[in-house]
Scaffold this motif. Structure first.
Motif, PDB file in Angstrom:
ATOM      1  N   THR A  39       0.867  -1.187   0.000  1.00 22.37           N
ATOM      2  CA  THR A  39       0.000   0.000   0.000  1.00 22.37           C
ATOM      3  C   THR A  39       0.893   1.223   0.000  1.00 22.37           C
ATOM      4  N   VAL A  40       0.692   2.071  -0.982  1.00 21.30           N
ATOM      5  CA  VAL A  40       1.487   3.282  -1.083  1.00 21.30           C
ATOM      6  C   VAL A  40       0.661   4.343  -1.790  1.00 21.30           C
ATOM      7  N   GLU A  41       0.711   5.560  -1.248  1.00 21.56           N
ATOM      8  CA  GLU A  41       0.007   6.660  -1.878  1.00 21.56           C
ATOM      9  C   GLU A  41       1.010   7.496  -2.664  1.00 21.56           C
ATOM     10  N   LEU A  42       0.686   7.713  -3.941  1.00 17.91           N
ATOM     11  CA  LEU A  42       1.584   8.452  -4.817  1.00 17.91           C
ATOM     12  C   LEU A  42       1.065   9.854  -5.062  1.00 17.91           C
ATOM     13  N   GLY A  43       1.982  10.765  -5.146  1.00 21.67           N
ATOM     14  CA  GLY A  43       1.623  12.124  -5.493  1.00 21.67           C
ATOM     15  C   GLY A  43       1.449  12.266  -7.001  1.00 21.67           C
ATOM     16  N   LYS A  44       1.027  13.447  -7.443  1.00 20.03           N
ATOM     17  CA  LYS A  44       0.752  13.692  -8.850  1.00 20.03           C
ATOM     18  C   LYS A  44       1.996  13.534  -9.716  1.00 20.03           C
ATOM     19  N   ASP A  45       3.154  13.887  -9.201  1.00 24.11           N
ATOM     20  CA  ASP A  45       4.386  13.851  -9.978  1.00 24.11           C
ATOM     21  C   ASP A  45       5.202  12.576  -9.773  1.00 24.11           C
ATOM     22  N   ASP A  46       4.698  11.677  -8.964  1.00 20.36           N
ATOM     23  CA  ASP A  46       5.459  10.467  -8.668  1.00 20.36           C
ATOM     24  C   ASP A  46       5.466   9.513  -9.859  1.00 20.36           C
ATOM     25  N   PHE A  47       6.575   8.823  -9.977  1.00 22.21           N
ATOM     26  CA  PHE A  47       6.806   7.942 -11.127  1.00 22.21           C
ATOM     27  C   PHE A  47       7.310   6.598 -10.588  1.00 22.21           C
ATOM     28  N   VAL A  48       6.621   5.490 -10.913  1.00 16.37           N
ATOM     29  CA  VAL A  48       6.956   4.181 -10.359  1.00 16.37           C
ATOM     30  C   VAL A  48       7.885   3.439 -11.323  1.00 16.37           C
ATOM     31  N   VAL A  49       9.054   3.085 -10.819  1.00  9.28           N
ATOM     32  CA  VAL A  49      10.003   2.273 -11.586  1.00  9.28           C
ATOM     33  C   VAL A  49      10.077   0.899 -10.941  1.00  9.28           C
ATOM     34  N   THR A  50       9.913  -0.153 -11.733  1.00  7.46           N
ATOM     35  CA  THR A  50       9.857  -1.505 -11.163  1.00  7.46           C
ATOM     36  C   THR A  50      11.068  -2.329 -11.589  1.00  7.46           C
ATOM     37  N   TYR A  51      11.555  -3.126 -10.636  1.00  3.71           N
ATOM     38  CA  TYR A  51      12.571  -4.136 -10.920  1.00  3.71           C
ATOM     39  C   TYR A  51      12.003  -5.452 -10.391  1.00  3.71           C
ATOM     40  N   LEU A  52      11.072  -6.004 -11.196  1.00  4.45           N
ATOM     41  CA  LEU A  52      10.263  -7.143 -10.753  1.00  4.45           C
ATOM     42  C   LEU A  52      10.268  -8.247 -11.802  1.00  4.45           C
ATOM     43  N   SER A  53       9.931  -9.439 -11.372  1.00  5.81           N
ATOM     44  CA  SER A  53       9.788 -10.580 -12.271  1.00  5.81           C
ATOM     45  C   SER A  53       8.427 -10.522 -12.959  1.00  5.81           C
ATOM     46  N   ASP A  54       8.229 -11.416 -13.919  1.00  5.72           N
ATOM     47  CA  ASP A  54       6.927 -11.498 -14.600  1.00  5.72           C
ATOM     48  C   ASP A  54       5.799 -11.715 -13.604  1.00  5.72           C
ATOM     49  N   GLU A  55       5.998 -12.669 -12.713  1.00  3.86           N
ATOM     50  CA  GLU A  55       4.943 -13.010 -11.749  1.00  3.86           C
ATOM     51  C   GLU A  55       4.616 -11.829 -10.841  1.00  3.86           C
ATOM     52  N   GLN A  56       5.636 -11.113 -10.373  1.00  5.02           N
ATOM     53  CA  GLN A  56       5.405  -9.962  -9.502  1.00  5.02           C
ATOM     54  C   GLN A  56       4.738  -8.817 -10.256  1.00  5.02           C
ATOM     55  N   LEU A  57       5.144  -8.621 -11.513  1.00  2.00           N
ATOM     56  CA  LEU A  57       4.558  -7.537 -12.291  1.00  2.00           C
ATOM     57  C   LEU A  57       3.073  -7.789 -12.557  1.00  2.00           C
ATOM     58  N   LEU A  60       1.277  -6.531  -9.674  1.00  2.00           N
ATOM     59  CA  LEU A  60       1.318  -5.083  -9.527  1.00  2.00           C
ATOM     60  C   LEU A  60       0.392  -4.361 -10.500  1.00  2.00           C
ATOM     61  N   LEU A  61       0.263  -4.896 -11.729  1.00  2.81           N
ATOM     62  CA  LEU A  61      -0.469  -4.174 -12.764  1.00  2.81           C
ATOM     63  C   LEU A  61      -1.909  -3.821 -12.378  1.00  2.81           C
ATOM     64  N   PRO A  62      -2.692  -4.734 -11.767  1.00  2.00           N
ATOM     65  CA  PRO A  62      -4.052  -4.321 -11.378  1.00  2.00           C
ATOM     66  C   PRO A  62      -4.066  -3.105 -10.447  1.00  2.00           C
ATOM     67  N   ILE A  63      -3.067  -3.029  -9.564  1.00  2.18           N
ATOM     68  CA  ILE A  63      -2.974  -1.869  -8.670  1.00  2.18           C
ATOM     69  C   ILE A  63      -2.645  -0.618  -9.472  1.00  2.18           C
ATOM     70  N   ALA A  64      -1.675  -0.739 -10.411  1.00  2.00           N
ATOM     71  CA  ALA A  64      -1.279   0.406 -11.230  1.00  2.00           C
ATOM     72  C   ALA A  64      -2.447   0.890 -12.087  1.00  2.00           C
ATOM     73  N   LEU A  65      -3.251  -0.049 -12.599  1.00  2.00           N
ATOM     74  CA  LEU A  65      -4.400   0.330 -13.418  1.00  2.00           C
ATOM     75  C   LEU A  65      -5.463   1.026 -12.574  1.00  2.00           C
ATOM     76  N   LYS A  66      -5.667   0.500 -11.392  1.00  2.00           N
ATOM     77  CA  LYS A  66      -6.712   1.057 -10.520  1.00  2.00           C
ATOM     78  C   LYS A  66      -6.394   2.484 -10.109  1.00  2.00           C
ATOM     79  N   TYR A  67      -5.138   2.747  -9.753  1.00  2.00           N
ATOM     80  CA  TYR A  67      -4.771   4.076  -9.244  1.00  2.00           C
ATOM     81  C   TYR A  67      -4.092   4.938 -10.315  1.00  2.00           C
TER      82      TYR A  67
END
Length: 624
Positions: A39-57, A60-67
């Motif tokens: 759980t993390v709240e991002l500001g308007k200018d925040d940019f998420v960089v991921t270093y994740l495996s296929d399974e982890q990504l 994550l994607l449903p969360i990224a799509l939702k927010y």
């Protein structure tokens, strides 16, 4: 200055601290190890960089799509499908520089299956692994990987029933060994080879449905795929292509499929492309735009339906495709008609033999070729081969009658012209057809294959195969008739042997071709095939000896042509006979040759060849 939130794989924390965090420097606002309860709240200018495996990504994607997060992907060692699907570069440093230098993110289409995001490929059917595997970076590794998948291609060779429903299209009930579904052309090996006009943001997915009707067809596809050069495109002949934004696939049995390398099972698959759903920094190798049509594609004509589909579902794929009732009825009706000795057939037979005989007397190859174009012999010979294959007595009898009447009229025509023509000396065109050998049998086999294949395929002009048949039959028929007219039994027998050999070879080859194309089950065809092989074997025995004589002649000529003996040079060697060896030789010398020198030359030639020879000598004198 950017405001970067780094989400990383906890198992790679050491590498993150050493190679990624220092590179991001002051732009790094926060770094967090990824977990499913993040759980993390991002500001308007925040940019998420991921270093994740296929399974982890995927988590994550449903969360990224939702927010509506803005994200960028770094090349994690286990981010295989995500890296390939989103065009991410393999080099970590280059990707970090791209993240730091990039401006705004782009809205990217996202493919989902049963609401689960797809990075790269959905594969239905394990036997398609060869074409959907990712390409290894190393050349030899890529070679061995393709080789291993090539053998896996044939481990599951049974068709399954699928019901497909694309957007605004009727349901399609078919059978296939499997499908490969991608979002854009660079997703995997197969799509790169056959999809040139696609990119990730066209709002479409591509489904390639493979439905071979035999193992031989699948084998050809596998070999072509294995050796195909990059850049060569085109679907295999048994593959359909659907381009759409929504596709539903269901089956009576559970569908086993692979989504980005993960094996799953479902009763129904709902695939959908959500346009501009994901905000991300596209990879260096991802095509975001292209000049392609936005129209849906529904090329499914090759897919089996009805009787053909039901036959494929009953058993595993046959070694060769068995023609359907519809395919067989049309060809069989045509062959029955061709087996009749019609007036036009008989007239063309007489005309072609007439022209061929005149061409032989005139020693003119172009005239003989013109006779071949008129020859109608292909039709009854191909009908005879089908009769032999399927043991159809009526078809065999009618075809044999047509061939017999045609040959009889050809003989009468050739004999009549021979009696009326005041020429009784053999020339090159005539003599070329009185000493048959195995090469002539090879020509007959090729002609038979061409005739049968052309008859079975509507798209091939029948006249092409007709000329191929005429090459092997009309000239020897005319030469045999000339031999009868001259009462020269050596010419008659030699040309007749060639004629019979060609006829037997063509019938055998055409029957085998029809068998391979699936126009008869082997249990029905084996008797006719066995008989034709026996006949060809019997007539091939004298051809073998003729071929060995030809090899011997070539050996003699190669040894003697240009050979220097007793101050002379041998030129223009012609073998008149082989048992015993009779040679016509031009001897080039600076002066006259007496009998003693000629005998000395003869003795040296005999010593070289290891047997006695008879010489016919022509003198050639050098003048300085």
């Amino acid at each position: 200055m950017k405001s970067i939130i780094l989400l990383y794989d906890p198992e790679e924390e050491e590498l993150v601290e050493e190679a990624i965090v220092p590179k991001l420097g002051a732009d790094l606002k926060l770094k967090l190890p990824f977990n499913t309860e993040l759980t993390v709240e991002l500001g308007k200018d925040d940019f998420v960089v991921t270093y994740l495996s296929d399974e982890q990504l995927k988590e994550l994607l449903p969360i990224a799509l939702k927010y509506e997060w803005r994200i960028a992907l770094l090349p994690h060692p286990k981010l295989v499908h995500g890296r390939q699907g989103f065009g991410v570069d393999n080099d970590l440093e280059d990707c970090l520089e791209m993240v730091l230098e990039a401006g705004e993110t782009r809205n990217v289409d996202l493919l989902t299956v049963n609401e689960r995001p797809v990075f790269n490929t959905v594969i239905i059917g394990e036997s398609l692994s060869l074409m959907s595997t990712s390409v290894a970076k190393n050349g030899w590794e890529r070679f061995w990987k393709k080789l291993s998948y090539f053998f896996k291609l044939f481990s599951v060779v049974k068709s399954h029933r699928y019901i497909l429903e694309a957007q605004d299209k009727e349901k399609l009930d078919t059978a296939a060994i499997g499908m490969v579904i991608v979002q854009h052309g660079k997703s995997n090996l197969l799509s790169r080879k056959v999809l040139e006009d696609s990119y990730i943001n066209d709002g479409k997915m591509h489904a390639m449905i493979l439905a071979p009707k035999s193992i031989s067809g699948l084998l050809w596809f596998g070999l072509d795929s294995f050796f195909r050069r990059s850049g060569k495109s085109g679907l295999p002949p048994f593959a359909a292509h659907i381009k759409t934004s929504e596709l539903s696939i269901c089956s009576e049995d559970a569908i086993e499929y692979s989504q980005d390398g993960i094996l799953l099972t479902a009763k129904k698959l709902e695939l959908k492309v959500s346009p501009k759903a994901l905000k991300m920094l596209p990879g260096r190798h991802l095509d975001m735009e292209g000049n392609v049509s936005e129209e849906d594609v529904f090329k499914v004509k090759v897919l089996p339906r009805g009787e053909v589909r039901d036959e494929l579902l009953k058993r595993k794929l046959p070694l060769i495709h068995h023609a359907s009732t519809e395919e067989f009825k049309e060809l069989f009706s045509s062959l029955r008609s061709s087996a009749r000795a019609s007036n036009s057939y008989l007239v063309l037979m007489v005309l072609s033999t007439f022209i061929a005989t005149l061409g032989l007397f005139g020693n003119s190859s172009p005239v003989i070729i013109g006779a071949m174009i008129l020859a109608p012999l292909m039709a009854p010979i191909i009908s005879l081969s089908m009769g032999v294959l399927r043991q159809d007595k009526n078809l065999i009898l009618n075809s044999a009658k047509a061939i017999g009447w045609g040959m009889l009229l050809g003989y009468l025509c050739a004999m009549l012209i021979t009696w009326l023509t005041p020429l009784n000396i053999s020339n090159e065109e005539i003599m070329a057809r009185v000493r048959p050998n195995l090469l002539d049998l090879g020509i007959a086999v090729g002609s038979g294959v061409a005739g049968a294949y052309a008859s079975a395929k509507e798209e091939i002009a029948k006249t092409l195969a007709g000329v191929a048949i005429a090459v092997a039959l009309v000239p020897p028929l005319a030469v045999s008739g000339i031999g009868l007219g001259w009462m020269d039994w050596s010419i008659f027998q030699g040309a007749l042997l060639l004629l019979l050999t060609n006829l037997a070879g063509m019938v055998m080859a055409a029957a085998l071709t029809f068998l391979f194309l699936g126009f008869s089950p082997f249990r029905l065809a084996r008797k006719g095939i066995a008989y034709s092989l026996i006949v060809v074997g019997v007539v091939s025995m004298p051809l073998f000896f003729g071929f060995m004589d030809m090899v011997r002649e070539n050996d003699v000529i190669s040894k003697l042509d240009g050979y220097q003996v007793e101050g002379t040079t041998l030129r223009d060697i012609t073998v008149r006979g082989i048992n015993p060896v009779r040679l016509a030789v031009k001897i080039v010398t600076e002066g006259n040759l007496d009998e003693k020198r000629l005998k000395s030359i003869k003795n040296e030639i005999e010593e070289m060849l290891g047997e006695e020879v008879e010489l016919e000598v022509t003198m050639g004198v050098k003048v300085f």
